[in-house]
Design a protein around this motif. Structure first.
Motif, short mmCIF file in Angstrom:
data_model
loop_
_atom_site.label_atom_id
_atom_site.label_comp_id
_atom_site.label_asym_id
_atom_site.label_seq_id
_atom_site.Cartn_x
_atom_site.Cartn_y
_atom_site.Cartn_z
N ALA A 56 -10.12 18.01 -7.70
CA ALA A 56 -9.17 17.01 -8.19
C ALA A 56 -7.74 17.39 -7.78
O ALA A 56 -6.95 16.53 -7.35
CB ALA A 56 -9.27 16.88 -9.70
N LEU A 60 -5.48 14.98 -5.43
CA LEU A 60 -4.31 14.32 -6.00
C LEU A 60 -2.99 14.86 -5.47
O LEU A 60 -2.03 14.12 -5.33
CB LEU A 60 -4.35 14.43 -7.54
N LYS A 76 -0.64 11.32 -5.59
CA LYS A 76 -0.11 10.84 -6.88
C LYS A 76 1.11 11.69 -7.23
O LYS A 76 1.05 12.92 -7.20
CB LYS A 76 -1.18 10.95 -7.96
N ILE A 79 1.06 13.98 -11.72
CA ILE A 79 -0.34 14.28 -12.04
C ILE A 79 -0.43 14.77 -13.47
O ILE A 79 0.24 15.74 -13.85
CB ILE A 79 -0.91 15.34 -11.07
N THR A 80 -1.25 14.10 -14.27
CA THR A 80 -1.40 14.47 -15.68
C THR A 80 -2.73 15.17 -15.91
O THR A 80 -3.63 15.13 -15.07
CB THR A 80 -1.33 13.21 -16.57
N SER A 82 -4.92 14.21 -17.97
CA SER A 82 -5.97 13.19 -18.07
C SER A 82 -6.50 12.81 -16.68
O SER A 82 -7.68 12.50 -16.52
CB SER A 82 -5.47 11.95 -18.81
N ASP A 83 -5.64 12.85 -15.65
CA ASP A 83 -6.10 12.60 -14.28
C ASP A 83 -7.14 13.64 -13.87
O ASP A 83 -8.15 13.32 -13.24
CB ASP A 83 -4.92 12.68 -13.29
N ALA A 86 -10.52 13.48 -16.23
CA ALA A 86 -11.43 12.36 -15.99
C ALA A 86 -12.51 12.75 -14.99
O ALA A 86 -13.70 12.50 -15.20
CB ALA A 86 -10.65 11.15 -15.48
N ARG A 87 -12.10 13.39 -13.91
CA ARG A 87 -13.07 13.81 -12.88
C ARG A 87 -13.97 14.92 -13.41
O ARG A 87 -15.18 14.91 -13.20
CB ARG A 87 -12.33 14.28 -11.64
#
Length: 467
Positions: A56, A60, A76, A79-80, A82-83, A86-87
């Motif tokens: 990830a 990202l 992105k 980048i948080t 949560s980003d 999620a993966r």
């Protein structure tokens, strides 16, 4: 009659393979683990989440594409967590489903709860309801795994001061981080957070990191991490960590002080044997919670086996799987072959490292002559296509007969392409095979031919001069 012919404590890589191997041999098999830990630490907090997090981060941040699109390229901007989560959660859920399906398909009974020994042929299982049930077995495999070691002097709060299991649950990407310990796990997370833009400081009491790896590869990694603004403090120890309202203050024994949003301890692993009541079965663990076993993974109690991280080195998911399979076969009276001595090591830093066989330092120490063949990714069409100008493959070759003595890879897909060298070494092959082989073009695997040609040319020159 026992409830099970073979019972397994723990559903991590070694436990899964032990249970399935015994089931394939027609035995009645059960596996004990908590509902929220199917797949063990490997799936839930360790190997799989950390490697997913790495993918990830690479995607990202656009880090692996910056040679092509410029140093400011990002997929992105902000980048948080949560980003990233999620993966990670997607992969954990999928992998957990795969494991459940495999166990069900092989008719392995899933017993939900935690187990502790009642005696050498039975355990008490606590399913969380407040009542324990007794389960009996003929043979048992302990695959309880490990947890991060936590020094008593450190006040972990899983927010400011975390261990390697807790780091994947941070609430935000920290602006600064101190990583205590420059081992495999410490360096993997240091490189991931550095890629995210976190200012990382690595504190290591030894004078160097990853001392079992090739020196040139380690220097290359260090260069890349410094390029990502990672600072190294070798020969230093953390004396204390003070928590303040907005950050933590790391105080080193030398008197240096480092301010960071997060401090991550990577101080080794501890076997999860404290709650197994081993003494009831006539067993004991050492101070690191590890259980002693023989060459067949059998403990001093004949019907009890132990596999995976709980028995110590090498404590890799890959080797643990094979230990589980071999232990189950031995427990079922099946003939087994010993695990192959050639075991690859994969380190998922950014860039990644993988090797099999011996290092230059080991060969020099044992007075073993060798020649070096090197291929640089930047010389390969595939290296240019994927934007990897720094990767390399190094072959260590016996000048007497051309046998491969070691294979060391740094860069994109290192953990994948190392297996070509492993296969050649395992079959007793020489660099002649690699020189004469036709590889798909363009591929990174082509590096083997380039490196083999480099080594064979050097050997030919020595023979020409020396006779």
């Amino acid at each position: 009659m026992y409830d099970y012919d073979l019972l397994v404590l723990g559903s991590g890589p070694s436990g899964q393979k032990a249970a399935i191997a015994a089931a394939k041999l027609g035995r009645r098999v059960g596996i004990v683990d908590r509902r929220d830990m199917i797949g063990g630490v490997c799936i839930n907090t360790g190997t799989v989440p950390s490697k997913t997090l790495r993918e990830a981060v690479l995607y990202l941040t656009g880090l692996s594409q910056r040679d092509l699109y410029g140093s400011s390229y990002r997929v992105k901007e902000e980048i948080t967590v949560s980003d990233l989560a999620a993966r990670t959660q997607h992969v954990i859920t999928r992998q957990t489903d795969v494991i459940r399906n495999q166990l069900a398909r092989n008719r392995v009974a899933m017993i939900t709860g935690t187990g502790r020994f009642a005696d050498a042929h039975s355990i008490w299982v606590d399913g969380g309801s407040g009542r324990e049930s007794k389960v009996t077995f003929d043979k048992i495999v302990i695959a309880a795994g490990t947890r991060p070691a936590r020094p008593d002097s450190v006040d972990f709060d899983d927010r400011t001061i975390v261990d390697s299991d807790g780091v994947i649950n941070l609430q935000a990407v920290p602006r600064s981080m101190v990583v205590v310990g420059a081992g495999v796990i410490g360096m993997e997370y240091a490189s991931m957070f550095a890629a995210l833009g976190t200012k990382v400081t690595v504190v290591e009491r030894r004078e160097r990191m990853l001392d079992f790896c090739d020196d040139e590869v380690v220097e290359s990694l260090k260069y890349h991490l410094r390029d990502l603004s990672v600072a190294f403090r070798f020969g230093e120890e953390v004396a204390a960590v003070e928590k303040h309202q907005t950050a933590a203050l790391c105080i080193l024994k030398s008197g240096k002080k480092i301010v960071a949003d997060t401090v991550m301890y990577s101080a080794g692993r501890q076997g999860q044997t404290d709650d197994l009541a081993l003494e009831a079965a006539g067993l004991e663990a050492d101070r690191r919670g590890r259980i002693a076993v023989d060459a067949n993974y059998r403990t001093p109690v004949d019907n009890i086996y132990a596999v995976g991280d709980v028995i110590g080195f090498p404590a890799l998911a890959s080797t643990s799987m094979e230990q589980g399979r071999l232990a189950a076969q031995h427990a079922c009276g099946e003939p087994i072959r010993e695990m192959h001595g050639l075991q690859p090591i994969g380190i998922y830093t950014i860039p990644e490292i993988s090797f099999v066989g011996q290092t230059e330092a080991q060969l020099t120490e044992s007075s073993t002559p060798f020649e070096v063949g090197i291929a640089r990714y930047r010389e390969l069409a595939r290296g240019q296509i994927v934007g990897d100008s720094y990767g390399m493959l190094k072959l260590l070759v016996s000048p007497d007969d051309g046998r491969l003595l070691g294979v060391h890879v740094f860069g994109t897909a290192a953990t994948e392409i190392v297996h070509i060298g492993q296969a050649v070494m395992g079959c007793g092959g020489t660099i002649d095979y690699l020189v004469d082989a036709v590889f798909n073009y363009p591929t990174l695997a082509e590096a083997y031919k380039v490196a083999a040609l480099d080594a064979s040319n050097k050997i030919r020159n020595i023979i020409r001069i020396d006779g």
